[in-house]
Design an enzyme around this catalytic site. Structure first.
Site, PDB file in Angstrom:
ATOM      1  N   CYS A  42      69.435  55.287  47.334  1.00 15.56           N
ATOM      2  CA  CYS A  42      69.142  55.481  45.908  1.00 15.56           C
ATOM      3  C   CYS A  42      70.336  56.073  45.150  1.00 15.56           C
ATOM      4  CB  CYS A  42      67.916  56.379  45.788  1.00 15.56           C
ATOM      5  SG  CYS A  42      67.607  56.953  44.126  1.00 15.56           S
ATOM      6  N   SER A 200      65.854  36.626  42.810  1.00 15.33           N
ATOM      7  CA  SER A 200      65.742  37.147  41.442  1.00 15.33           C
ATOM      8  C   SER A 200      64.767  38.308  41.347  1.00 15.33           C
ATOM      9  CB  SER A 200      65.314  36.029  40.491  1.00 15.33           C
ATOM     10  OG  SER A 200      63.943  35.732  40.698  1.00 15.33           O
ATOM     11  N   ILE A 203      66.797  43.781  42.239  1.00 17.47           N
ATOM     12  CA  ILE A 203      68.205  43.997  42.613  1.00 17.47           C
ATOM     13  C   ILE A 203      69.061  42.807  42.161  1.00 17.47           C
ATOM     14  CG2 ILE A 203      69.801  44.249  44.578  1.00 17.47           C
ATOM     15  CD1 ILE A 203      67.630  45.864  46.012  1.00 17.47           C
ATOM     16  N   HIS A 462      55.762  57.362  14.466  1.00 19.36           N
ATOM     17  CA  HIS A 462      56.414  56.274  13.719  1.00 19.36           C
ATOM     18  C   HIS A 462      57.760  56.740  13.198  1.00 19.36           C
ATOM     19  CE1 HIS A 462      56.890  52.804  11.116  1.00 19.36           C
ATOM     20  NE2 HIS A 462      57.266  53.656  10.162  1.00 19.36           N
TER      21      HIS A 462
HETATM   22  C1  LIG Z   1      70.938  47.959  44.390  1.00 14.40           C
HETATM   23  C2  LIG Z   1      69.661  48.748  44.429  1.00 14.40           C
HETATM   24  C3  LIG Z   1      69.100  49.218  43.264  1.00 14.40           C
HETATM   25  C4  LIG Z   1      67.926  49.963  43.308  1.00 14.40           C
HETATM   26  N1  LIG Z   1      67.401  50.412  42.138  1.00 14.40           N
HETATM   27  C5  LIG Z   1      66.260  51.137  42.161  1.00 14.40           C
HETATM   28  C6  LIG Z   1      65.712  51.655  40.968  1.00 14.40           C
HETATM   29  O1  LIG Z   1      66.257  51.474  39.872  1.00 14.40           O
HETATM   30  N2  LIG Z   1      64.572  52.385  41.046  1.00 14.40           N
HETATM   31  C7  LIG Z   1      63.941  52.611  42.242  1.00 14.40           C
HETATM   32  O2  LIG Z   1      62.910  53.271  42.259  1.00 14.40           O
HETATM   33  N3  LIG Z   1      64.433  52.118  43.386  1.00 14.40           N
HETATM   34  C8  LIG Z   1      65.575  51.399  43.384  1.00 14.40           C
HETATM   35  N4  LIG Z   1      66.098  50.941  44.547  1.00 14.40           N
HETATM   36  C9  LIG Z   1      65.370  51.230  45.813  1.00 14.40           C
HETATM   37  C10 LIG Z   1      65.646  52.666  46.276  1.00 14.40           C
HETATM   38  O3  LIG Z   1      67.036  52.823  46.476  1.00 14.40           O
HETATM   39  C11 LIG Z   1      64.893  52.921  47.568  1.00 14.40           C
HETATM   40  O4  LIG Z   1      63.523  52.648  47.380  1.00 14.40           O
HETATM   41  C12 LIG Z   1      65.028  54.376  47.991  1.00 14.40           C
HETATM   42  O5  LIG Z   1      66.372  54.703  48.226  1.00 14.40           O
HETATM   43  C13 LIG Z   1      64.209  54.624  49.264  1.00 14.40           C
HETATM   44  O6  LIG Z   1      64.340  55.958  49.639  1.00 14.40           O
HETATM   45  P1  LIG Z   1      64.198  56.398  51.160  1.00 14.40           P
HETATM   46  O7  LIG Z   1      64.324  57.890  51.157  1.00 14.40           O
HETATM   47  O8  LIG Z   1      62.999  55.789  51.746  1.00 14.40           O
HETATM   48  O9  LIG Z   1      65.435  55.736  51.910  1.00 14.40           O
HETATM   49  P2  LIG Z   1      67.004  55.708  51.656  1.00 14.40           P
HETATM   50  O10 LIG Z   1      67.354  56.050  50.283  1.00 14.40           O
HETATM   51  O11 LIG Z   1      67.451  54.392  52.190  1.00 14.40           O
HETATM   52  O12 LIG Z   1      67.555  56.858  52.583  1.00 14.40           O
HETATM   53  C14 LIG Z   1      67.443  56.794  53.966  1.00 14.40           C
HETATM   54  C15 LIG Z   1      68.533  57.653  54.576  1.00 14.40           C
HETATM   55  O13 LIG Z   1      68.315  57.747  55.976  1.00 14.40           O
HETATM   56  C16 LIG Z   1      69.560  57.739  56.643  1.00 14.40           C
HETATM   57  N5  LIG Z   1      69.308  57.322  58.022  1.00 14.40           N
HETATM   58  C17 LIG Z   1      68.812  56.131  58.454  1.00 14.40           C
HETATM   59  N6  LIG Z   1      68.644  56.133  59.789  1.00 14.40           N
HETATM   60  C18 LIG Z   1      69.051  57.363  60.210  1.00 14.40           C
HETATM   61  C19 LIG Z   1      69.116  57.973  61.483  1.00 14.40           C
HETATM   62  N7  LIG Z   1      68.700  57.361  62.587  1.00 14.40           N
HETATM   63  N8  LIG Z   1      69.591  59.242  61.559  1.00 14.40           N
HETATM   64  C20 LIG Z   1      70.004  59.901  60.434  1.00 14.40           C
HETATM   65  N9  LIG Z   1      69.960  59.370  59.214  1.00 14.40           N
HETATM   66  C21 LIG Z   1      69.481  58.112  59.103  1.00 14.40           C
HETATM   67  C22 LIG Z   1      70.394  56.757  55.835  1.00 14.40           C
HETATM   68  O14 LIG Z   1      71.768  56.998  56.020  1.00 14.40           O
HETATM   69  C23 LIG Z   1      69.922  57.084  54.403  1.00 14.40           C
HETATM   70  O15 LIG Z   1      70.750  58.027  53.784  1.00 14.40           O
HETATM   71  C24 LIG Z   1      67.288  50.223  44.546  1.00 14.40           C
HETATM   72  C25 LIG Z   1      67.856  49.763  45.725  1.00 14.40           C
HETATM   73  C26 LIG Z   1      69.027  49.041  45.672  1.00 14.40           C
HETATM   74  C27 LIG Z   1      69.629  48.567  46.952  1.00 14.40           C
END
Ligand SMILES: Cc1cc2nc3c(=O)[nH]c(=O)nc-3n(C[C@H](O)[C@H](O)[C@H](O)COP(=O)(O)OP(=O)(O)OC[C@H]3O[C@@H](n4cnc5c(N)ncnc54)[C@H](O)[C@@H]3O)c2cc1C
Length: 483
Positions: A42, A200, A203, A462
């Site tokens: 994120c 589409s 992302i 408004h």
């Molecule tokens: C280009 C793009 C744009 C996006 N835009 C939006 C948006 O505008 N709004 C929105 O709500 N969502 C958006 N998202 C989605 C959003 O980024 C994800 O839903 C969110 O990051 C999920 O959070 P998370 O904590 O589940 O995982 P992540 O953010 O993926 O974090 C997981 C973390 O775990 C770590 N990790 C993984 N395995 C291990 C391990 N074995 N040991 C230690 N560390 C580990 C990784 O390094 C990572 O830092 C977007 C995604 C992308 C790719």
């Protein structure tokens, strides 16, 4: 080294770090294991840096159209490296902010890749932290100061918050050069003259919008019959018309069958309606979704059930194995940061024994920050009907709103879907300027179970774009004023 925690969280993304802060607030001894970047996808490669890029594109667009506002600005130009530098700087600032929040809340950061070595079964869950199994796709952020290192750790509760990575189609593997994922698209070395975006969803469309606004020749290829496939069909159609007006080419019901690399770019074979065409472009962005990071964690080894590549959880993030939980992208759709954060909070509050209320997935908003923006919550008209509901639908177009006209943003629509029998707000869908900042109004309304009556009696300020939310509700009941 063996350290014992109440709660150990694997992954420092929005799911993991928010769960950690809430756990610390509740008095738990807490640690986060992270292998690559605090703030996860994120902050580093997703939500935040894309919005920084899109902001540059938006300002560029307005500068190009300054004469529409009675202003004279010499033809604007840009340096792509400066645009990217700003975006990376925004990510770095927030990444550092998360590390500071960990410190402030006395949460340990353990740097490395975690895997489960032993399930709880009455005792603590054991976790080993070692070197990352694979190097980061792109250079990682600096390791925060004062982190703990590799070793064995124990915790009463382990929350898996490992997120997701780009889904790869066989034969169309990203190569970091001609075939990009969101990692490379976020950090282009130079502005490509032409680009094909495969997929589409949010992302794909955000990158298509960014590159098109900055002047690239962009073609979007979508397998399904509409772009933005999860959105209401009418909203997607309004968005499509705007994108096409901006010069974006859009192919629907179209499949990327083959991608061949050429000296200067890619040749993409597309099958559509029984015909085949080959398009050339400098780069292809593969944006065909993401898949959960479940591998390498020894989840199956300790007995955790994985279903279709995602950890199976209940409404409180509990897996089938005592002491092991999962939240965020790794635990399933919608793969959004705010969903991950809420799951983190719910999971930790349940562990504490508080009255955590399970999330209503039907009330999670989704936003796409392209130009025009798209925002929605709840059921589309089609889904409501498929579910057997008799519906009342209201629509209000931006052209009828004073603020939209004053802003020079006359294109867009707000659509509301009500249950005809009960007046329950089933869904709200918007396309146009600033709608991502408006949708929460409908989210609160749905959460509080307001009816059409409550919404009609609400006074909206408004002149604002929010008046269109009111008008859309009025329209559903034959009382619209400004149309
Ligand atoms: C280009 C793009 C744009 C996006 N835009 C939006 C948006 O505008 N709004 C929105 O709500 N969502 C958006 N998202 C989605 C959003 O980024 C994800 O839903 C969110 O990051 C999920 O959070 P998370 O904590 O589940 O995982 P992540 O953010 O993926 O974090 C997981 C973390 O775990 C770590 N990790 C993984 N395995 C291990 C391990 N074995 N040991 C230690 N560390 C580990 C990784 O390094 C990572 O830092 C977007 C995604 C992308 C790719």
């Amino acid at each position: 080294m063996t350290d014992t925690y109440d709660i150990l969280i694997i992954g420092g993304g929005p799911g993991g770090y928010v769960a950690a802060i809430r756990a610390a607030q509740l008095g738990f001894k807490t640690a986060v294991v992270e292998r690559e970047h605090m703030g996860g996808i994120c902050l580093n490669w997703g939500c935040i840096p894309t919005k920084a890029l899109l902001r540059s594109a938006e300002i560029y667009h307005y500068a190009e159209h300054a004469q529409n506002y009675g202003l004279e600005i010499a033809k604007p130009s840009f340096q792509m490296d400066a645009v990217v530098k700003r975006s990376r700087g925004v990510s770095a600032q927030l990444n550092g902010g998360v590390s500071m929040l960990m410190k402030k809340n006395k949460i340990d950061i353990i740097w490395g890749e975690a895997k489960l070595s032993k399930a709880g079964k009455g005792g603590p869950v054991e976790v080993t932290v070692g070197e990352p199994s694979k190097p980061a796709v792109l250079p990682q952020n600096p390791v925060p100061k004062g982190v703990l290192g590799h070793g064995a750790y124990k915790a009463k509760h382990v929350i898996v918050a490992t997120g997701a990575r780009p889904r790869v189609l066989p034969g169309i593997e990203p190569d970091g050069d001609r075939i990009w994922t969101y990692f490379e698209a976020m950090k282009p070395a130079a502005m490509p003259k032409s680009l094909i975006v495969m997929g589409s969803g949010a992302i794909g469309i955000e990158f298509a919008s960014f590159y098109r606004t900055m002047g690239a020749d962009v073609t979007v290829v979508e397998l399904l019959p509409q772009i933005l496939p999860v959105e209401d069909a009418e909203i997607a159609a309004v968005a499509r018309k705007q994108f096409e007006k901006q010069g974006m080419k859009i192919l629907i019901d179209a499949k990327v069958a083959k991608v061949a690399k050429t000296g200067s770019g890619v040749e993409v074979t597309i099958e559509q309606g029984g015909k085949t065409q080959v398009l050339s472009a400098e780069r292809l962005i593969s944006a065909v979704g993401v898949q959960g990071n479940t591998e390498g964690l020894n989840l199956e080894g300790v007995g955790v059930v994985i279903e279709r590549g995602l950890v199976k959880i209940d409404a409180y993030g509990r897996t089938n194995v005592e002491g092991v939980y999962a939240i965020g992208d790794v635990a399933g759709a919608p793969m959004l940061a705010h969903k991950a954060e809420h799951e983190g909070t719910i999971c930790v509050e349940k562990i504490k024994g508080l009255d955590a209320h399970p999330m209503k997935k039907t009330q999670i908003p989704g936003c796409t920050y392209c130009q025009p923006q798209i925002a929605s919550v709840g059921l589309t008209e089609a889904k409501a009907k498929e579910g057997g509901r008799e519906v009342k639908v209201g629509r209000f177009r931006f052209i009828g709103n004073g603020k939209a006209i004053a802003l020079g943003e006359p294109d867009g629509m707000v659509k509301t879907v009500f249950d005809a029998k009960t007046g329950e707000l089933l869904g709200a869908h918007m396309v146009g300027a600033e709608v991502t900042e408006l949708i929460h109004g409908f989210v609160i309304a749905m959460g509080l179970e307001t009816t059409e009556e409550d919404l009609m009696h609400t006074v909206f300020p408004h002149p604002t774009l929010s008046e269109m939310m009111h008008e859309s509700v009025l329209d559903a009941y034959g009382k619209v004023i400004h149309m």
